[in-house]
Motif scaffolding. Sequence first.
Motif, PDB file in Angstrom:
ATOM      1  N   UNK A  83      10.891  -0.965 -21.028  1.00  0.00           N
ATOM      2  CA  UNK A  83      11.929  -1.960 -21.284  1.00  0.00           C
ATOM      3  C   UNK A  83      12.280  -2.757 -20.034  1.00  0.00           C
ATOM      4  N   UNK A  84      12.006  -2.212 -18.864  1.00  0.00           N
ATOM      5  CA  UNK A  84      12.279  -2.932 -17.620  1.00  0.00           C
ATOM      6  C   UNK A  84      11.229  -4.023 -17.434  1.00  0.00           C
ATOM      7  N   UNK A  85      11.683  -5.218 -17.147  1.00  0.00           N
ATOM      8  CA  UNK A  85      10.774  -6.349 -16.994  1.00  0.00           C
ATOM      9  C   UNK A  85      11.089  -7.117 -15.714  1.00  0.00           C
ATOM     10  N   UNK A  86      10.034  -7.707 -15.142  1.00  0.00           N
ATOM     11  CA  UNK A  86      10.183  -8.538 -13.943  1.00  0.00           C
ATOM     12  C   UNK A  86       9.676  -9.937 -14.268  1.00  0.00           C
ATOM     13  N   UNK A  87      10.521 -10.930 -14.035  1.00  0.00           N
ATOM     14  CA  UNK A  87      10.183 -12.323 -14.303  1.00  0.00           C
ATOM     15  C   UNK A  87      10.214 -13.119 -12.998  1.00  0.00           C
ATOM     16  N   UNK A  88       9.615 -14.293 -13.033  1.00  0.00           N
ATOM     17  CA  UNK A  88       9.696 -15.215 -11.902  1.00  0.00           C
ATOM     18  C   UNK A  88      10.225 -16.550 -12.410  1.00  0.00           C
ATOM     19  N   UNK A  89      11.103 -17.151 -11.648  1.00  0.00           N
ATOM     20  CA  UNK A  89      11.779 -18.400 -12.014  1.00  0.00           C
ATOM     21  C   UNK A  89      10.846 -19.582 -11.724  1.00  0.00           C
ATOM     22  N   UNK A  90      10.470 -20.291 -12.779  1.00  0.00           N
ATOM     23  CA  UNK A  90       9.484 -21.381 -12.672  1.00  0.00           C
ATOM     24  C   UNK A  90      10.189 -22.720 -12.895  1.00  0.00           C
ATOM     25  N   UNK A  91      10.088 -23.611 -11.911  1.00  0.00           N
ATOM     26  CA  UNK A  91      10.735 -24.918 -11.974  1.00  0.00           C
ATOM     27  C   UNK A  91       9.849 -25.903 -12.741  1.00  0.00           C
ATOM     28  N   UNK A  92      10.125 -26.068 -14.033  1.00  0.00           N
ATOM     29  CA  UNK A  92       9.331 -26.982 -14.863  1.00  0.00           C
ATOM     30  C   UNK A  92       9.582 -28.437 -14.456  1.00  0.00           C
ATOM     31  N   UNK A  93      10.713 -28.697 -13.849  1.00  0.00           N
ATOM     32  CA  UNK A  93      11.012 -30.052 -13.386  1.00  0.00           C
ATOM     33  C   UNK A  93      10.050 -30.583 -12.357  1.00  0.00           C
TER      34      UNK A  93
END
Length: 429
Positions: free
Chosen positions: A30-40
């Motif tokens: 259930x633990x997840x790691x994401x990365x913040x992606x700047x679509x702009x």
Amino acid sequence: MGYLKTKFKRLLEKIEDRIEGDKEPETNDDRKVFAHYMVGLTCHQVVEQWAHDIKTAKEAGIDGFALNIGPSDPWTETQLSHAYHEAEEAGDFVLFISFDMACGEWSVEQVVGLINCFKESSAQFIVDGRPLVSTFEGPGWAENWISVREQTGDIFLVPDWSSLGPYGISEKLGIIDGAFSWDAWPKAGQNQMNINEDLLYCDNLKGKKYMMGVSPYFYTNLPQWNKNWYCSSESLWHDRWQQVLDVMPDFVQIITWNDFGESSYICDTVPAQVVEGAEEYVNGYSHAAFRAVLPYFIAAYKSGSRLVDFPGEDTVIAWYRTAPASAGEGCGTTWGEGGEIPASQGARDVISVMALVKVPTNITVAIGSRWKSVGTRTDSPLSYFEIPFDGSATGPVTLAMNGKTVEGPPISNECHEGRMHFNSVVIQT
């Protein structure tokens, strides 16, 4: 005040118990790691770039991207379609939309339309049967989420309302399903972070999900947006992951995958995404090697143990600025957001070294012809240490371990056109 101290003490005791019991790894899916992606930053971006980003993120152990979008970029829907399609093709990689509420006005219709457009994708991240949705700021938009829920068949809302802080978030629990904290860098005038705010979020969320922000670095000098500061980052990538393993949040979000203008990127450099003015401190300053240690940290986070076996070969990375902080004109850069002390007085002149080894060994770090050898820890696969520099030694930085050697850009006593910047380059064997 005594009540708060007691609650804080109990939270710290829980962390100490977890550390003491750090022996038997057991993976929590259930633990997840994401990365913040700047679509702009993706105007005219081709699908092959999305495929490459997803591939390299997966190789680092990252589970998915938080797709930051603004309300007025005409390419948003096209690029979201590319991202979701490539994530579906790759498999085992998820996405969710993060609505940037700080860069313009969103209508309920816009938000509903985008959620409904992508919520059925096999790549959409789902929690409790609902598509996860996030934000960058936007607490003033809070009441609109009730209507969004009604028109989308419900969502799992985990916003970043860091401007409210953990106490302010506690007053919005009827609207949200969790919270994401953007607090991922030391404050002005501070060398390191602590976990006090993370613990307050965990406490004030009353059992709702907590997404913890983690970042490797921060430096920006973009006059067009009145941004010019450096947050102490000499040990940040190491320290913040250690704090993740102390707090053990429900989710982790790396800030960021590709924000080159703020020097927080961990992706391969994409020149087309570098905003005007940032090329001076981004070109030639790769951060890709920050990803080399992620498989270990992510495995440790998911297993709840620092003693987890890490995939891949032994590796060592190093990050450093290529000139002492006093080498050139400081360009008005302050030490921390809103700070008054010059960054040149807060930045520490060190080569930061982080190693992952299965068997203890020695690491050699050299600046020009001056070198130092350091032994790794015997009680942990992870070692961290710093090599100071003061301008008396100059030349290429060499990193060597177990027969592998890499040479990085030289440290010198001169800056480009006499202007000091505070980004670092990252190298790995």
